[in-house]
Motif scaffolding. Sequence first.
Motif, PDB file in Angstrom:
ATOM      1  N   CYS A  65     -38.822  -0.792  99.722  1.00 59.67           N
ATOM      2  CA  CYS A  65     -39.061   0.168  98.638  1.00 59.67           C
ATOM      3  C   CYS A  65     -38.542   1.551  99.023  1.00 59.67           C
ATOM      4  CB  CYS A  65     -40.549   0.294  98.329  1.00 59.67           C
ATOM      5  SG  CYS A  65     -41.246  -1.161  97.591  1.00 59.67           S
ATOM      6  N   GLU A  66     -38.761   1.926 100.295  1.00 55.47           N
ATOM      7  CA  GLU A  66     -38.342   3.255 100.721  1.00 55.47           C
ATOM      8  C   GLU A  66     -36.822   3.378 100.716  1.00 55.47           C
ATOM      9  OE1 GLU A  66     -39.190   4.279 104.785  1.00 55.47           O
ATOM     10  OE2 GLU A  66     -38.981   6.422 104.398  1.00 55.47           O
ATOM     11  N   LEU A  76     -45.238   0.429  90.742  1.00 59.38           N
ATOM     12  CA  LEU A  76     -44.008   0.898  91.395  1.00 59.38           C
ATOM     13  C   LEU A  76     -43.445   2.102  90.644  1.00 59.38           C
ATOM     14  CD1 LEU A  76     -41.729  -2.105  92.420  1.00 59.38           C
ATOM     15  CD2 LEU A  76     -42.569  -0.272  93.873  1.00 59.38           C
ATOM     16  N   VAL A 123     -43.329   4.017 100.067  1.00 58.29           N
ATOM     17  CA  VAL A 123     -42.926   3.463  98.767  1.00 58.29           C
ATOM     18  C   VAL A 123     -42.534   4.599  97.822  1.00 58.29           C
ATOM     19  CG1 VAL A 123     -43.719   2.193  96.737  1.00 58.29           C
ATOM     20  CG2 VAL A 123     -44.356   1.415  99.025  1.00 58.29           C
ATOM     21  N   GLY A 180     -35.522   2.116  96.808  1.00 57.29           N
ATOM     22  CA  GLY A 180     -36.089   2.774  95.638  1.00 57.29           C
ATOM     23  C   GLY A 180     -36.592   1.820  94.559  1.00 57.29           C
ATOM     24  N   TYR A 222     -44.273  12.345  96.915  1.00 63.49           N
ATOM     25  CA  TYR A 222     -44.254  11.526  98.129  1.00 63.49           C
ATOM     26  C   TYR A 222     -43.069  11.860  99.014  1.00 63.49           C
ATOM     27  CZ  TYR A 222     -48.214   8.707  96.738  1.00 63.49           C
ATOM     28  OH  TYR A 222     -49.472   8.304  96.423  1.00 63.49           O
ATOM     29  N   LEU A 235     -45.575   5.154  91.436  1.00 63.86           N
ATOM     30  CA  LEU A 235     -45.389   5.705  92.794  1.00 63.86           C
ATOM     31  C   LEU A 235     -43.998   6.284  92.993  1.00 63.86           C
ATOM     32  CD1 LEU A 235     -47.053   3.034  95.137  1.00 63.86           C
ATOM     33  CD2 LEU A 235     -47.907   5.307  94.611  1.00 63.86           C
ATOM     34  N   GLN A 236     -42.990   5.560  92.539  1.00 58.82           N
ATOM     35  CA  GLN A 236     -41.620   5.944  92.907  1.00 58.82           C
ATOM     36  C   GLN A 236     -40.989   6.908  91.912  1.00 58.82           C
ATOM     37  OE1 GLN A 236     -39.955   1.853  93.666  1.00 58.82           O
ATOM     38  NE2 GLN A 236     -39.784   2.713  95.717  1.00 58.82           N
TER      39      GLN A 236
END
Lengths: 665, 370
Positions: B272-273, A62, B238, B276, A73, A65-66
């Motif tokens: 998640c989007e 996580l 994500v 966050g 992204y 990715l974030q």
Amino acid sequence: MKKNRKKNRKRSPEQDIKDWPRERRTTRITHINDGELDFYRRRAMYSSVVLVFFFAALVSRLWYLQIQQGEEYKKLAKNNRVRYLEIAAPRGNILDRKGREIVTNRPSFNVVWVREKNRVDDELIKKTAQILDIEIAEILGRTRKMVGTPGHVPIRLAEELSWDKVAYIENNRMELPGIKIEVVPQRVYHYGNLASHLIGYLGEISQKELKSPSFAGYRSGDMIGKMGLEKLREKDLCGEKGRHYMEVNALGFEQRNLKGEEPLPGNDVQLTIDVDLQQIAEELMMKDDKSGAVVAIEVNTGRLLVLASSPVLELDKFLGGISIKNWKEMLSNPHHPLINKIIQGQYPPASTYKIVTAIAALAEGVITPENSIYCPGRYRFGNRTYGCWKKTGHGAVNLKRALAESCDIYFYQVGQKLGVNRIAEYALRLGLGRKTGVEMEHEKSGLIPTSEWKLKRYKKPWQEGETLSIAIGQGFNLVTPLQLALMTATVANGGTLYQPGMIETVRDPDSHIIEQFEPKVLNRFEDQANNLKIIKEGLVEAVNGRHGTARRAKLENITVAGKTGTAQVVRLKQYKHLKEEEIPYKYRDHAWFTCFAPAERPEIAVTVLVEHGLHGGSAAAPIAKAVLEQYFGQRAKKTDREGGTDSTALSTASHTSHTSHASHE
Amino acid sequence: MFQFDRQFIHNFDWVMVVILLLISIMSLASLFSATWNGGPSPSPIFFKQLYFFLFGYALILLILNIDYNELEILSYLAYVAICLLLVYTKLFVDSIAGTQRWINLGFFHLQPSEPAKLILVLVLASSYSNREYMEKGYRLRDIVQPAAITAVPFLLILIQPDLGTALMLAILFTSMTLFAHLRWSTIIMLGSSGIVCGALGWLYGLKDYQRRRIETFLNPESDPMHHGYQIKQSKIAVGSGQAFGKGFMEGTQGHLNFLPERHTDFAFAVWCEELGFAGSLFFLICFFFMLFWGINIALTARDKFGVYLAFGLVMLIFWQTVINLFMIMGMLPVVGIPLPLFSYGGSSLLTTLVAIGILMNIRMRRFQTK
């Protein structure tokens, strides 16, 4: 941890047993082997290591990715949902010298298909074909051409939709995902096919053109100039595309409009062409299906006022792409509409070339204006007899009369004295035999032969008999109508050869001038003014004299100076005894007439070529006269005095300023 | 059987209740956002899931009243029933989207493969806990019975075809068997034969679309618009959430339909989007706390069956969670494994709630004898 310890304490068997009632204690002890239970409890505890491991793996993924890749992204997410449609820019207008609109734009409604996810939806295609009333194969064909382009690039399925179809599609857009109406500016030709060879037409950009760097930024389906000014001035006319940004969902449905960029229209191109003159010329050429060309030029600047090639192109047939049938029809038309005769038609100049011979002869001193030569109607050279067009002969002729009555015998002898190379020298200085560099494609250079040329081309020495033909503009000689007009203008203005031009101004959408016509001198005969005056007299006589060949071009109050020409196409004995009308069309002579006016202070030169028109005097001169009449308008009918005062305005060289000047008075 | 125990309230597993409610609220909030269609009221899907939650809570209360040891006997009945249901599904149910997974009960489409996972855990727990303890660990012949028990529903689900759920059963069997303590020689033997089976299955057993999914996963760029599409869009969803998300109900990937299956298998990507890294981490902490609490229940269970059962139930939830999240984050190919408590779907939700109910049951009865 605290809790756990508490529970562990509670769970200790001794304590448990102490707290519990007796019969419970016994069952528990008999039922459970505590060592074995503890073994599995321990295993359960160890298994939490696996949980910790996977928890750590998930959290770090996580994070990656974030947090680490988040920015990247985020961009991808934005690109996902934001699409743009390009909005075609209205092409620049094409105006005439007085600002009249010749070509502008109007909205045309097209149907486009935006293929999201590159899916080909049979049902959708079927439905669309039905609505548009076209074949499914047609849609598939257009789709196939676009294979490989990104899905959001629209494919055009049909052009020029009628209102009811536009309304139908708009009302049923939920059932037609991806099918959209596109409003595209379409060319409008306010004067029909006026100056079609000059203006040219548009067509869809080809795959080959798309790959070329000069078409960077263009996309499949864009319309570009394919011929004429539309092609040569593409960069000026095309403008800048706008963009319509929108948010779409995964199915390609528009969700929301975002800010966009408006298209920037192309630059307006103002021509030096005069619509009135051009119209007269084209109308007269169209009468009796004549083919040929009319050129009118401002003698003191090189501005082209008329550039007419007949038959004209039917521009409407080119809108949205010409059909193969129409194309073949044009190719097989005996009048060759696809050939721009102004610059691509090469014809023997015939008697109009006598002007060149005369200039050369005076300049080289082989004759004086007063020298006269006797014309008995024929001239014998070597073992051949060369005839004059007037079989009975002109009698004694001097230069003026020879030009006025177009005596062949006079020029045979003058030409013979000059020799081919000296004639050629002057022809070249008058702009013949080479490209004029006008803004039209595929210009032909014509041909002015020299002995050297013949040796190179045919490996044969020059025959002196050939010089005789050359002297009267036959033989190898070839000129284009534009070249001849340029030569006439040069004679008219006293010896200055101007670069011919047809663009008056180019203005950006804010009306700022970014290009303006400037007269450009290519060549100047410094010392020929007197000689040219003598020749002018001959040409005035040709139009105004009692025996002149071009009397049909005579105007009332304006003195016209001109020269006719009748160019032999073939010399066939079998047609000699036939009446002219009985000769097959394609073997008839070409008719030339070239002139300028007013003779005293020339403003305009007009050259007319009628293919297979037989006689310059009868076929070509009236057309030139009509153009001149239109040009001079009221002046052609008013008194001399007023025409004279006007001449002061000529120095400004612009017809527009000229008329305004006249109206002040 | 339904006698009220005065220790019921005293021993009630309040920790599990709190964590379950917290996760339920997150799940429903995410579903609300994922299925919101712009109208004034939430979508019918949201209400359906809400009713399933309420029904599931009622089921938990019911289950708490039955001693889990009595479930042991019931589980064999349920096992036979579920196998018959799976056979019935295969034989009589029309296929939806190429598979036969659902039985229409009028008010709800039952997916028998979901409760099958839970029932398998019960039956395996029973089977292993009744096995005589062996100090050196079990031999191959000792696990023939549990293997056979697993094989029947495994094959029935595999031919539906539902590769994901079938593999889930295999994973549950593996976890519980390893937990039961095998000899090293047996582990090696089983491991190597497992690899051979896997290889053979890849070559001959998989359907084209299944093989493509795995290939796409290994090389997502090979087919970005089709099979790689889901993984790609999910990763974008994500990742684009960044540290604090786009805001609740503000996710573009989900709301503009780029995210496939956004209320079922990919539900967590919406979370998640929109919320966050912070929100996702909070969810993971809650979820794993629940799992650790489950392990704790196993630690404190009063008997061997209870330990096995609690462990098996934790594994049931844990593996589904891991596989689903790995899939969402692009670490595993797309297999149809829902995220427990989070993905929309009655069968999965009720199964998970019942599993949690049983865990609470074990917790409550840790001091009791039968």
